[in-house]
Design a protein around this motif. Structure first.
Motif, PDB file in Angstrom:
ATOM      1  N   ASP A 143       6.643  49.629   6.105  1.00  0.00           N
ATOM      2  CA  ASP A 143       7.198  49.529   7.203  1.00  0.00           C
ATOM      3  C   ASP A 143       7.189  49.217   8.740  1.00  0.00           C
ATOM      4  OD1 ASP A 143       7.275  52.285   7.009  1.00  0.00           O
ATOM      5  OD2 ASP A 143       9.078  52.829   6.592  1.00  0.00           O
ATOM      6  N   LEU A 144       6.651  48.474   8.614  1.00  0.00           N
ATOM      7  CA  LEU A 144       5.540  48.319  10.948  1.00  0.00           C
ATOM      8  C   LEU A 144       6.621  48.336  11.309  1.00  0.00           C
ATOM      9  CD1 LEU A 144       1.895  46.869   9.112  1.00  0.00           C
ATOM     10  CD2 LEU A 144       2.811  49.544   8.812  1.00  0.00           C
ATOM     11  N   ASP A 145       7.636  49.646  11.659  1.00  0.00           N
ATOM     12  CA  ASP A 145       8.083  48.972  13.337  1.00  0.00           C
ATOM     13  C   ASP A 145       7.554  49.209  14.706  1.00  0.00           C
ATOM     14  OD1 ASP A 145       8.046  51.829  12.921  1.00  0.00           O
ATOM     15  OD2 ASP A 145      10.430  52.089  12.672  1.00  0.00           O
ATOM     16  N   ASP A 146       6.171  49.796  15.116  1.00  0.00           N
ATOM     17  CA  ASP A 146       6.088  49.338  16.542  1.00  0.00           C
ATOM     18  C   ASP A 146       4.151  49.253  16.252  1.00  0.00           C
ATOM     19  OD1 ASP A 146       3.996  52.496  15.719  1.00  0.00           O
ATOM     20  OD2 ASP A 146       6.050  52.727  14.954  1.00  0.00           O
ATOM     21  N   ALA A 147       4.424  48.444  17.246  1.00  0.00           N
ATOM     22  CA  ALA A 147       3.069  47.493  17.612  1.00  0.00           C
ATOM     23  C   ALA A 147       2.512  47.917  18.942  1.00  0.00           C
ATOM     24  CB  ALA A 147       2.975  46.280  17.131  1.00  0.00           C
ATOM     25  N   LEU A 166       0.540  49.716  29.245  1.00  0.00           N
ATOM     26  CA  LEU A 166       1.299  49.771  27.908  1.00  0.00           C
ATOM     27  C   LEU A 166       2.335  49.038  27.492  1.00  0.00           C
ATOM     28  CD1 LEU A 166       0.582  51.936  25.610  1.00  0.00           C
ATOM     29  CD2 LEU A 166       1.416  53.555  26.512  1.00  0.00           C
ATOM     30  N   GLY A 167       2.107  48.818  26.556  1.00  0.00           N
ATOM     31  CA  GLY A 167       3.018  47.437  25.653  1.00  0.00           C
ATOM     32  C   GLY A 167       3.512  48.494  25.022  1.00  0.00           C
ATOM     33  N   VAL A 168       4.619  48.917  24.305  1.00  0.00           N
ATOM     34  CA  VAL A 168       5.262  49.226  23.211  1.00  0.00           C
ATOM     35  C   VAL A 168       6.287  48.768  22.400  1.00  0.00           C
ATOM     36  CG1 VAL A 168       6.634  51.637  21.371  1.00  0.00           C
ATOM     37  CG2 VAL A 168       4.735  52.019  23.081  1.00  0.00           C
ATOM     38  N   HIS A 169       6.286  48.159  21.152  1.00  0.00           N
ATOM     39  CA  HIS A 169       6.883  47.159  20.867  1.00  0.00           C
ATOM     40  C   HIS A 169       7.388  47.267  19.685  1.00  0.00           C
ATOM     41  CE1 HIS A 169       3.814  44.987  24.327  1.00  0.00           C
ATOM     42  NE2 HIS A 169       3.412  44.754  22.944  1.00  0.00           N
ATOM     43  N   ILE A 170       8.666  47.067  19.657  1.00  0.00           N
ATOM     44  CA  ILE A 170       9.552  47.862  18.286  1.00  0.00           C
ATOM     45  C   ILE A 170       9.989  47.039  17.573  1.00  0.00           C
ATOM     46  CG2 ILE A 170      10.837  49.148  17.781  1.00  0.00           C
ATOM     47  CD1 ILE A 170       8.641  50.703  19.261  1.00  0.00           C
ATOM     48  N   LEU A 199      11.193  44.316  20.751  1.00  0.00           N
ATOM     49  CA  LEU A 199      11.961  45.142  21.792  1.00  0.00           C
ATOM     50  C   LEU A 199      11.125  46.051  22.014  1.00  0.00           C
ATOM     51  CD1 LEU A 199      14.847  44.796  22.953  1.00  0.00           C
ATOM     52  CD2 LEU A 199      15.188  46.743  22.251  1.00  0.00           C
ATOM     53  N   SER A 200      10.365  45.301  23.670  1.00  0.00           N
ATOM     54  CA  SER A 200       9.275  46.083  24.125  1.00  0.00           C
ATOM     55  C   SER A 200       9.296  46.576  25.130  1.00  0.00           C
ATOM     56  CB  SER A 200       8.074  44.560  24.837  1.00  0.00           C
ATOM     57  OG  SER A 200       7.880  43.936  23.283  1.00  0.00           O
ATOM     58  N   CYS A 201       8.959  47.638  25.137  1.00  0.00           N
ATOM     59  CA  CYS A 201       9.059  48.680  26.212  1.00  0.00           C
ATOM     60  C   CYS A 201       7.414  48.516  27.146  1.00  0.00           C
ATOM     61  CB  CYS A 201       9.197  50.186  26.259  1.00  0.00           C
ATOM     62  SG  CYS A 201       9.619  51.644  27.333  1.00  0.00           S
ATOM     63  N   ILE A 202       7.717  47.699  28.325  1.00  0.00           N
ATOM     64  CA  ILE A 202       6.324  48.277  28.969  1.00  0.00           C
ATOM     65  C   ILE A 202       6.490  48.914  30.169  1.00  0.00           C
ATOM     66  CG2 ILE A 202       4.145  46.457  30.140  1.00  0.00           C
ATOM     67  CD1 ILE A 202       6.538  43.965  28.660  1.00  0.00           C
ATOM     68  N   ILE A 256      11.831  67.793  29.406  1.00  0.00           N
ATOM     69  CA  ILE A 256      11.243  67.090  29.414  1.00  0.00           C
ATOM     70  C   ILE A 256      13.298  67.202  30.013  1.00  0.00           C
ATOM     71  CG2 ILE A 256       9.859  65.069  29.770  1.00  0.00           C
ATOM     72  CD1 ILE A 256      10.943  64.359  27.314  1.00  0.00           C
ATOM     73  N   MET A 257      14.233  66.686  30.906  1.00  0.00           N
ATOM     74  CA  MET A 257      15.681  66.332  30.500  1.00  0.00           C
ATOM     75  C   MET A 257      15.655  64.857  29.646  1.00  0.00           C
ATOM     76  SD  MET A 257      17.464  68.482  31.847  1.00  0.00           S
ATOM     77  CE  MET A 257      19.157  67.255  31.585  1.00  0.00           C
ATOM     78  N   ASN A 258      15.176  63.840  29.695  1.00  0.00           N
ATOM     79  CA  ASN A 258      15.673  62.622  29.466  1.00  0.00           C
ATOM     80  C   ASN A 258      15.202  62.383  28.399  1.00  0.00           C
ATOM     81  OD1 ASN A 258      17.655  62.655  31.325  1.00  0.00           O
ATOM     82  ND2 ASN A 258      15.433  61.201  32.586  1.00  0.00           N
ATOM     83  N   TYR A 259      15.614  62.181  26.896  1.00  0.00           N
ATOM     84  CA  TYR A 259      14.795  61.437  25.875  1.00  0.00           C
ATOM     85  C   TYR A 259      15.532  61.133  25.015  1.00  0.00           C
ATOM     86  CZ  TYR A 259      10.999  61.513  22.461  1.00  0.00           C
ATOM     87  OH  TYR A 259      10.017  61.516  21.530  1.00  0.00           O
ATOM     88  N   CYS A 260      15.103  59.883  23.917  1.00  0.00           N
ATOM     89  CA  CYS A 260      15.917  59.506  22.649  1.00  0.00           C
ATOM     90  C   CYS A 260      14.657  58.895  22.304  1.00  0.00           C
ATOM     91  CB  CYS A 260      16.596  58.348  23.519  1.00  0.00           C
ATOM     92  SG  CYS A 260      15.551  57.100  24.031  1.00  0.00           S
ATOM     93  N   HIS A 261      15.340  58.974  20.439  1.00  0.00           N
ATOM     94  CA  HIS A 261      14.391  57.451  19.852  1.00  0.00           C
ATOM     95  C   HIS A 261      14.729  56.293  19.554  1.00  0.00           C
ATOM     96  CE1 HIS A 261      13.969  61.577  16.869  1.00  0.00           C
ATOM     97  NE2 HIS A 261      13.108  61.349  17.864  1.00  0.00           N
ATOM     98  N   PHE A 262      14.121  55.392  20.160  1.00  0.00           N
ATOM     99  CA  PHE A 262      13.912  54.356  20.694  1.00  0.00           C
ATOM    100  C   PHE A 262      12.884  53.268  19.139  1.00  0.00           C
ATOM    101  CE2 PHE A 262      11.079  50.980  22.417  1.00  0.00           C
ATOM    102  CZ  PHE A 262      12.007  49.905  22.844  1.00  0.00           C
ATOM    103  N   THR A 263      11.986  54.017  18.622  1.00  0.00           N
ATOM    104  CA  THR A 263      10.484  53.643  18.235  1.00  0.00           C
ATOM    105  C   THR A 263      10.606  53.370  16.737  1.00  0.00           C
ATOM    106  OG1 THR A 263       9.566  56.109  18.487  1.00  0.00           O
ATOM    107  CG2 THR A 263       9.176  54.682  20.044  1.00  0.00           C
ATOM    108  N   SER A 264      11.411  53.438  16.230  1.00  0.00           N
ATOM    109  CA  SER A 264      12.275  53.290  14.602  1.00  0.00           C
ATOM    110  C   SER A 264      13.416  52.655  14.659  1.00  0.00           C
ATOM    111  CB  SER A 264      11.574  54.310  13.926  1.00  0.00           C
ATOM    112  OG  SER A 264       9.825  55.014  14.303  1.00  0.00           O
ATOM    113  N   PRO A 265      13.651  51.620  14.475  1.00  0.00           N
ATOM    114  CA  PRO A 265      15.353  51.178  14.389  1.00  0.00           C
ATOM    115  C   PRO A 265      14.978  50.703  12.595  1.00  0.00           C
ATOM    116  CG  PRO A 265      13.781  49.945  15.390  1.00  0.00           C
ATOM    117  CD  PRO A 265      13.137  50.600  15.348  1.00  0.00           C
ATOM    118  N   ILE A 266      13.839  50.860  11.810  1.00  0.00           N
ATOM    119  CA  ILE A 266      13.268  50.168   9.751  1.00  0.00           C
ATOM    120  C   ILE A 266      14.543  51.397   9.489  1.00  0.00           C
ATOM    121  CG2 ILE A 266      12.617  50.113   8.383  1.00  0.00           C
ATOM    122  CD1 ILE A 266      10.592  48.085  10.827  1.00  0.00           C
TER     123      ILE A 266
END
Length: 712
Positions: free
Chosen positions: A271-275, A287-291, A345-348, A554-564
């Motif tokens: 289950d490859l959910d990040d490139a 840097l592109g993190v593509h989810i 959904l990409s975070c560039i 850090i003040m701001n953090y979430c889980h964005f990178t593993s929706p599978i």
């Protein structure tokens, strides 16, 4: 003092307990008023003070800042009962500021492990754990229990697998479903225990013989109520999803299919959910993190979505994965497989050479991964230990080298701000085709795993920061600062080794913890202090309020990178996409504001359930592996010290117990403050972090205990 006075003071104590607490004397009063009511003279005042101190320590009365004594108001707390094989238990409360409450065996009131209970505090001694009694069972958690069945001519009984359920269950004749002695069964309780009577139940499922392949793990799955098969409706819905990305799906998206990008995962990952992609424009890294855009296929409120909420997370057991989504999605259309069009959904991020994100863009994209790579391959390329591999991936080597440079910059920036990095090895269990453990070894993080970790962390922080400033309803990953008492205790302890933790107004900055960890690297006491520092931390959780992440500083953090594999990631993808499409209006914001608190709580609870299940299966296979090594000698490190024994961890991550009764060369005294035992005559000490030699003497797979003996 005369005998008569002693008797009088005993009567005084009774009067305070039964009248004062019984509210015959119910008005808070100062000591002089109390003396008059109780008939205590000035000569007996010191003895009265002593009695009052004892009753305050026992949590029966309290004294205000103005010196007025009164009965402690009885308040009840709702929590989860955690049983112990010896009959007593603890109640865990959701509020992290409240420490677990000790429940003596005579105050359990029929509660069994995982029951939700209402508990009353009966003792609250200063500086020590509160003691309580179970007032009532709010909700039973164990209607179905995994047991080993034992049959008799006219009845049967079932022995629970969980050592926290310390009582057998009576099975009447005709209620066994023809189970045989030694079978693993699921028992439904039909009548809970009262007084000295056992609970009564019936067998509802036979899992198999105790030695059948896979039954041991299946027992843990059932015990922890993990879902297995997906409902037919959910599977059908997953199968109906297209096998290929359609033109309609790609319409309106940012097309990144010409960008060079790779996935980096474990060899056996499906289950490859990040490139990731990386280019450099002058002094700026792009840097592109593509989810994987899972939300395109899992619509809110659908059967797939409801099932994903129930599961919360994928569970990675030693011999299998229990996925959050059906494999048709997780291993198929949602997985970022090499050479296939995929929605993302990409975070560039545009990052300067100090590691600062100077600009970023979050977009719905369509991508095509060029290469599916493993951590091992990337590690070998970066270390140049496999020339053939370097040549095979020659087109990607420059990008991978730049990725390593950027990862090092990001990591350095993170460490500089004080992020805490507990670098404990995970356990890798190698099984044969029958599920038997044939090797156990530590699974170390390497340069490639850290690279991906660094990129995912910066993407998660970037996304969380944007949505915090947008003031949109959101799910954050938060980690609260540790309790001052625990940090003070840690500070006092490390002072014994010449280290210092700077506290400011009873608070600690994460940088102080990281400085401590840096200063002990390579020292004999490293393992000891690392473990104590980790134990002083709170658990991270999901919240709707952005209160900061202590461990990452850090003040701001979430889980964005593993929706599978994680529902919170999937949930925030929906919010992000609605915002990108201009649909996050007041109505939708109100909707998310209403549903997110429940999702945050559920996801946190299910994450803990998954982690406990994973640890339990690893522990089971560790003990099974060591059962073939009885009599073998090993070197290890003392990893825990309790009043009943010493835990020792071996190089392969296996942990066992040296019982204090087996230390026969001296009478050993337990020093709770120093986490050590010392011999009364010899002065020999056993303390956390100390290297020792042990012999394996017993491995009980059923009870999941492993016993060691010290070797001189």
């Amino acid at each position: 003092m005369s005998k008569k006075n002693k008797i009088d003071l005993y009567e005084i104590r009774k009067k305070i307990v039964y009248d004062f607490m019984g509210e015959k004397i119910y008005v808070p009063m100062k000591i002089k008023e109390l003396m008059v009511v109780l008939g205590v003279t000035k000569e007996d005042r010191p003895q009265l003070d002593k009695i009052l101190e004892e009753l305050i320590a026992e949590g029966k009365i309290e004294v205000s800042k103005r010196g007025k004594y009164s009965k402690v108001q009885e308040s009840s707390i709702i929590g989860t009962f955690v049983g112990n094989p010896r009959g007593f238990g603890f109640v865990e409360v959701d509020d992290d500021s409240i420490e677990d409450i000790f429940i003596p065996s005579n105050s359990v009131n029929g509660a069994i492990n995982k029951d939700k209970v209402e508990v009353i505090i009966v003792k609250a001694p200063k500086g020590k754990r509160k003691e309580g009694k179970v007032k009532k069972i709010v909700e039973r958690a164990n209607s179905n229990i995994v047991c080993t069945y034992e049959e008799s001519p006219n009845f049967g009984f079932a022995v629970p697998d969980s050592v926290k359920l310390n009582s057998d269950i009576f099975i009447p004749k005709g209620k066994s479903k023809n189970a045989k002695s030694g079978d693993k069964v699921v028992v439904q309780i039909t009548k809970y225990s009262q007084g000295n009577k056992h609970s009564e139940g019936k067998v509802v499922e036979i899992l198999g013989g105790i030695d059948d392949v896979g039954v041991d793990i299946l027992s843990i799955i059932r015990t922890n109520d993990l879902p297995e098969e997906f409902p037919v409706r959910v599977e059908n819905q997953a199968e109906r999803v297209g096998k290929e990305v359609s033109e309609a799906d790609m319409a309106g998206r940012m097309d990144l299919r010409q960008w060079r990008m790779i996935t980096i995962d474990g060899e056996d990952a499906k289950d490859l959910d990040d490139a990731v992609s990386l280019t450099k424009e002058g002094n700026i890294f792009k840097l592109g993190v593509h989810i994987a855009d899972v939300t395109n296929y899992v619509q809110e409120g659908s059967a797939l979505d409801r099932e994903a909420i129930k599961r919360g997370t994928s569970v990675y057991l030693v011999d299998r994965v229990i996925p959050m989504l059906p494999r048709a999605l997780s291993n198929g259309i949602c997985s970022l497989n090499q050479g296939e069009n995929r929605l993302a959904l990409s975070c560039i991020m545009y990052i300067d050479e100090t590691g600062r994100v100077v600009d970023h863009k979050i977009a719905e994209t369509v991508i095509k991964v060029d290469r599916r790579m493993s951590y091992t391959q990337v590690k070998k390329i970066l270390e140049r230990t496999d020339q053939e591999l370097v040549e095979e991936y020659s087109d990607f080597v420059p990008m991978i080298d730049e990725m390593a440079k950027l990862a090092e910059i990001l990591r350095g920036k993170r460490m500089k701000r004080g992020a805490i990095d507990f670098d404990f090895p995970e356990t890798k269990v190698i099984l044969d085709e029958k599920g038997k453990p044939i090797d156990i070894k530590p699974y170390e993080r390497n340069i490639a795993t850290k690279l991906i970790e660094d990129f995912m962390l910066v993407a998660n922080e970037t996304v969380a920061t944007e949505y915090f400033w947008r003031e949109a309803p959101f799910l954050y990953r938060t980690h609260e600062a540790p309790d001052p008492e625990k940090i003070e205790k840690l500070s006092t302890f490390v002072n014994n080794f010449g280290y210092m933790i700077h506290l400011k107004k009873d608070e600690v900055h994460p940088k102080e913890i990281q400085k401590l960890l840096d200063s002990i690297k390579g020292k004999d006491e490293e393992a000891l202090i690392c473990r104590l520092a980790l134990r002083s931390m709170k658990q991270a959780r999901y919240t709707t309020e952005c209160t900061g992440h202590f461990g990452l500083a850090i003040m701001n953090y979430c889980h964005f990178t593993s929706p599978i594999r994680r529902y919170p990631d999937l949930q925030i993808h929906r919010i992000i996409k609605e915002n990108l499409r201009g649909r996050l209006d007041s109505k939708r914001k109100k909707h998310y504001t209403e549903i997110l608190p429940k999702i945050a709580k559920s996801s946190s609870d299910l994450e803990r359930r998954a982690a406990e299940s994973e640890r339990e299966t690893v522990k089971l296979k560790q003990i099974e592996f060591m059962s073939d090594n009885i009599g073998q000698e090993y070197e290890g490190v003392i990893s825990g010290v309790t009043q009943w024994g010493i835990f020792v961890e071996l190089a392969n991550t296996v942990e066992g117990l040296v019982r204090i009764a087996d230390l026969v060369d001296d009478f050993y005294i337990y020093d709770e403050e120093k986490y050590e035992f010392y011999g009364e005559k010899t002065g020999k000490t056993y303390k956390l972090g100390q290297k020792v030699k042990i012999k394996v003497i017993k491995a009980d797979i059923k009870k999941r205990t492993l016993d060691f003996r010290m070797i001189e």
